[in-house]
Motif scaffolding. Structure first.
Motif, PDB file in Angstrom:
ATOM      1  N   VAL A  53       0.833  -1.201   0.000  1.00 57.41           N
ATOM      2  CA  VAL A  53       0.000   0.000   0.000  1.00 57.41           C
ATOM      3  C   VAL A  53       0.867   1.250   0.000  1.00 57.41           C
ATOM      4  N   GLN A  54       1.935   1.240   0.783  1.00 57.72           N
ATOM      5  CA  GLN A  54       2.827   2.395   0.816  1.00 57.72           C
ATOM      6  C   GLN A  54       3.465   2.644  -0.549  1.00 57.72           C
ATOM      7  N   ALA A  55       3.777   1.593  -1.258  1.00 55.51           N
ATOM      8  CA  ALA A  55       4.332   1.749  -2.602  1.00 55.51           C
ATOM      9  C   ALA A  55       3.334   2.456  -3.515  1.00 55.51           C
ATOM     10  N   GLU A  56       2.059   2.125  -3.375  1.00 55.88           N
ATOM     11  CA  GLU A  56       1.036   2.800  -4.172  1.00 55.88           C
ATOM     12  C   GLU A  56       0.933   4.274  -3.795  1.00 55.88           C
ATOM     13  N   PHE A  57       0.978   4.569  -2.505  1.00 58.55           N
ATOM     14  CA  PHE A  57       0.911   5.962  -2.064  1.00 58.55           C
ATOM     15  C   PHE A  57       2.082   6.754  -2.638  1.00 58.55           C
ATOM     16  N   ALA A  58       3.290   6.208  -2.528  1.00 53.95           N
ATOM     17  CA  ALA A  58       4.471   6.913  -3.020  1.00 53.95           C
ATOM     18  C   ALA A  58       4.392   7.139  -4.525  1.00 53.95           C
TER      19      ALA A  58
END
Length: 378
Positions: A53-58
């Motif tokens: 999920v953090q990869a998507e946010f970034a």
């Protein structure tokens, strides 16, 4: 390109960056894409692989639309408890006769609580802890800034009839004039957007008529944006082409500070649109040592009066705080611009006007007091 030239600002170049559309395939954990913006369901995010999920946010913040929405990020009971405390702070401001200055609105037009983070922690620590224990706030902050980030918050209430903002970018370079921003090399323009993350938590339902924030997805990718957003043609394009997302109480929006955006006008008859504006900062924007620059400025001042101007500027740069932030915006308000006077500005003024040493000492002491928080700073 080492330097960005204001003469190179072109609306067509922004439009080239805006041609890219948000691809749902890049955001598999989002429920859907609405007006180019990935919309996430908080309950689903909490059960997903956090790194994925953090990869998507970034990706969204850097190379995508520049913004994500987390539906239901904060529970209603947590928001309501914080809202009650924040309204108490606003009532205290009204009773004291203070009108909190704003970067864009006239003092008193809306209700602004500067440094709501500290005031909530001191006034209602249990409410503060319940609010900032939020796991999704931590998840998205680490995704963009890494660990050891710092949170600040300012509460803004746009009352019925309150006018919206003009399009802008945010802190750091977004708070500088075009002339000052142009003094910074191109890599600093790129760096500015990764030093902070902007966020807002809805403390009430925000239908479109209440004026939730306007955004221009993908505009954070325009390299000359910090030199462009004040231009009339950019403002006109933003007004005609922005997106605006209604929010429900407890929803949270996070976005790249370089995204073109503006608070909307509140056209409702009875909605006091309250948002907790979060500014989350990287741990890395700091010097290695603590330095008493007020003491240094006092000691060096007599020598500054004997030097030619070029040397004066160089010595002041090594002596005084050249940046106006962080500060206590209740007392050190931006008058006539987006930032208050820096310590270096004050020292330059003293040299230019050949102040007596005693006047400078008092001015430096007053400047330091205005920047401190505490029981006497409300």
């Amino acid at each position: 390109m080492t330097w960005l030239n204001p003469d190179d600002v072109r609306l067509d170049d922004l439009l080239t960056d805006l041609k890219e559309q948000t691809d749902p395939a890049d955001y598999p954990h989002a429920e859907h894409i609405e007006q180019q913006v990935p919309m996430y369901d908080a309950s689903r995010v909490r059960t997903a692989d956090p790194r994925a999920v953090q990869a998507e946010f970034a990706t969204a913040f850097a190379d995508g639309p520049g913004i994500v929405v987390l539906k239901g990020a904060f529970s209603n009971n947590v928001v309501d408890a914080a809202t009650a405390e924040l309204n108490r702070l606003i009532d205290e401001q009204h009773r004291s006769g203070a009108a909190a200055g704003d970067h864009f609105a006239k003092p008193g037009a809306n209700d602004r609580v500067w440094n709501a983070l500290e005031k909530l922690a001191i006034g209602a620590p249990e409410v503060f802890a319940a609010y900032y224990a939020n796991d999704l706030l931590a998840l998205v902050a680490v995704a963009w800034l890494g660990p050891a980030y710092q949170v600040t918050s300012q509460v803004n209430v746009v009352n019925p009839g309150g006018e919206g903002q003009t399009v802008h970018r945010d802190y750091h370079l977004g708070f500088q004039s075009d002339e000052v921003a142009a003094l910074y090399p191109a890599h600093v323009h790129r760096l500015s957007s990764v030093l902070t993350l902007q966020g807002a938590v809805a403390h009430c339902d925000m239908p479109i008529e209440s004026g939730p924030t306007l955004y221009l997805p993908h505009s954070q990718k325009y390299e000359l944006g910090y030199l462009a957003y004040r231009r009339p043609e950019f403002s006109e394009y933003f007004v005609a082409n922005h997106v605006q997302l209604p929010l429900e109480k407890g929803d949270a929006v996070f976005f790249n500070p370089a995204l073109f955006h503006a608070a909307g006008s509140n056209r409702s008859r009875d909605i006091k649109r309250m948002a907790n504006l979060l500014q989350i900062s990287s741990a890395f924007g700091r010097a290695m040592e603590s330095v008493d620059r007020t003491r240094m400025a006092t000691a060096v001042y007599p020598v500054l009066l004997t030097l030619p101007k070029g040397a004066v500027d160089n010595v002041i740069a090594a002596t005084a705080e050249g940046y106006a932030f962080p500060t206590n915006l209740d007392r050190d308000q931006p008058i006539g611009g987006l930032a208050p006077q820096s310590q270096a500005d004050l020292l330059r003024q003293a040299v230019a006007e050949a102040w007596p040493a005693e006047r400078l000492q008092q001015a430096l002491a007053d400047h330091a007091i205005r920047r401190h928080t505490g029981a006497d700073s409300k």
